[in-house]
Enzyme design. Sequence first.
Site, PDB file in Angstrom:
ATOM      1  CD  GLU A  48      -4.575  -7.935   1.907  1.00  0.00           C
ATOM      2  OE1 GLU A  48      -5.333  -7.030   2.612  1.00  0.00           O
ATOM      3  OE2 GLU A  48      -3.362  -7.556   2.099  1.00  0.00           O
ATOM      4  CD  GLU A 101      -2.862  -1.191   2.389  1.00  0.00           C
ATOM      5  OE1 GLU A 101      -2.684  -0.189   3.185  1.00  0.00           O
ATOM      6  OE2 GLU A 101      -3.292  -2.434   2.516  1.00  0.00           O
TER       7      GLU A 101
HETATM    8  O1  9MR Z   1      -7.285  -7.669   9.231  1.00  0.00           O
HETATM    9  C1  9MR Z   1      -6.203  -7.195   9.813  1.00  0.00           C
HETATM   10  C2  9MR Z   1      -6.410  -6.533  11.145  1.00  0.00           C
HETATM   11  O2  9MR Z   1      -6.533  -7.583  11.986  1.00  0.00           O
HETATM   12  C3  9MR Z   1      -5.129  -5.810  11.519  1.00  0.00           C
HETATM   13  O3  9MR Z   1      -5.490  -5.362  12.917  1.00  0.00           O
HETATM   14  C4  9MR Z   1      -4.932  -4.708  10.378  1.00  0.00           C
HETATM   15  C5  9MR Z   1      -3.442  -3.710  10.833  1.00  0.00           C
HETATM   16  O4  9MR Z   1      -2.371  -4.758  11.295  1.00  0.00           O
HETATM   17  O5  9MR Z   1      -4.581  -5.207   9.489  1.00  0.00           O
HETATM   18  C6  9MR Z   1      -5.647  -5.998   8.760  1.00  0.00           C
HETATM   19  O6  9MR Z   1      -5.383  -6.441   7.425  1.00  0.00           O
HETATM   20  C7  9MR Z   1      -4.907  -5.485   6.546  1.00  0.00           C
HETATM   21  C8  9MR Z   1      -3.714  -6.134   5.597  1.00  0.00           C
HETATM   22  O7  9MR Z   1      -2.531  -6.193   6.687  1.00  0.00           O
HETATM   23  C9  9MR Z   1      -3.468  -5.198   4.432  1.00  0.00           C
HETATM   24  N1  9MR Z   1      -4.406  -4.749   3.579  1.00  0.00           N
HETATM   25  C10 9MR Z   1      -5.757  -4.427   4.240  1.00  0.00           C
HETATM   26  C11 9MR Z   1      -6.216  -5.404   5.436  1.00  0.00           C
HETATM   27  C12 9MR Z   1      -7.556  -5.091   6.021  1.00  0.00           C
HETATM   28  O8  9MR Z   1      -7.524  -3.787   6.795  1.00  0.00           O
END
Ligand code: 9MR
Length: 357
Positions: free
Chosen positions: A265, A154
């Site tokens: 994802e 990102e």
């Molecule tokens: O689903 C993830 C959540 O449990 C965490 O708190 C968060 C921060 O680490 O990240 C979420 O996953 C993200 C992923 O790492 C990157 N793409 C977006 C995902 C959803 O927010």
Amino acid sequence: MISRRHFLASGASALAVPALTSSSGAQDRRSLKAIAASKGFVFGTAAATYELKHRDFVLAALHDCAQLVPEYEMKRDALEPQRGQYNFTDLDALFSFAALNGLSMRGHPLVWYAANPPWLAPALQARRDERLMTGYIQTLMRRYTMTSVDVVNEAIAPDGNGLRPSPWLDAFGPRYIDMAFHAARAANPRAKLIYNDWGCEQGPNDRFRATTLKLLDGLIARRVPIDGLGLQGHLEAFGPRVDQRKLRDFLNEVRARGLSILVTELDVLDSGGPSEIAARDRGVADEARRFLDVVLDNPATNAVLTWSLSDRYIDPPEEWKLKLMGWRFRKLPYDAQMRRKPLWNALAQSFAGRHSF
Ligand code: 9MR
């Protein structure tokens, strides 16, 4: 580390094939990983150690998935809470579980603007020391065997207008992306190195897709060792939809650059639609199919992973909705009771419909 003795004692044996049922109660022993493998790609899911404590989740994951990616255990705020003091316990447990059960692992993420420990940004501001990035990358890439890894996650601004603000951009400028990929390749020549983002999927996002191609072209022109593009695949059933023609054209551009394509994802938000569950599930399944039919029609696509398997672990929008109404998001292939949903069938149909290349 989850020992084999402990794991098998939990009853979640890798040998037990679960009686996997749909919400209608019908038995169906098909497996998403087998259908995917027959069509030349890998299916998997994000998994977290808290999910692996539940036998029904484990059995479904072992039945359907050939690959896992850590949901949070590989994020720097979890791994290096204090500078130079790593806590690998949970991440080791995930990798051990995968190895114990013959699953491959992908890594996520090495360099991200988010989920960094509070000491990192001040340290970068105090001294623009590249080792704050490259040392971390080297540590992970040498410790873990990964089929692929999201080296940078990102980096593009959500509106597609340039790069997203980040402690890495502040410290090193846009070249931080190049630095990350070179460090990853130098530390582990076998892992496929992926740039991962969300925003290329939905129809209106022309500028995001253009900026993504421009980023990839720059990396390729500077001979940065990048192997593929990760489309996160956070879709919306009742919001901005996928434009199949635009997505097809974009993915053809990615393939023309010699890059592989991964869906990293996948989930489908069901907010903003009808309240009736069957209609929400239909919308979710339909949008997933519209997306996957295009993605899987591109020979460069070699992996599809969902962002967990079950609605059980998704935080509801407001706690009271869950408590008073039992309301949950329905974004994933299995419901909170680990029953297959129409989205599971949509994945199976889209996978099976992929023609052989
Ligand atoms: O689903 C993830 C959540 O449990 C965490 O708190 C968060 C921060 O680490 O990240 C979420 O996953 C993200 C992923 O790492 C990157 N793409 C977006 C995902 C959803 O927010």
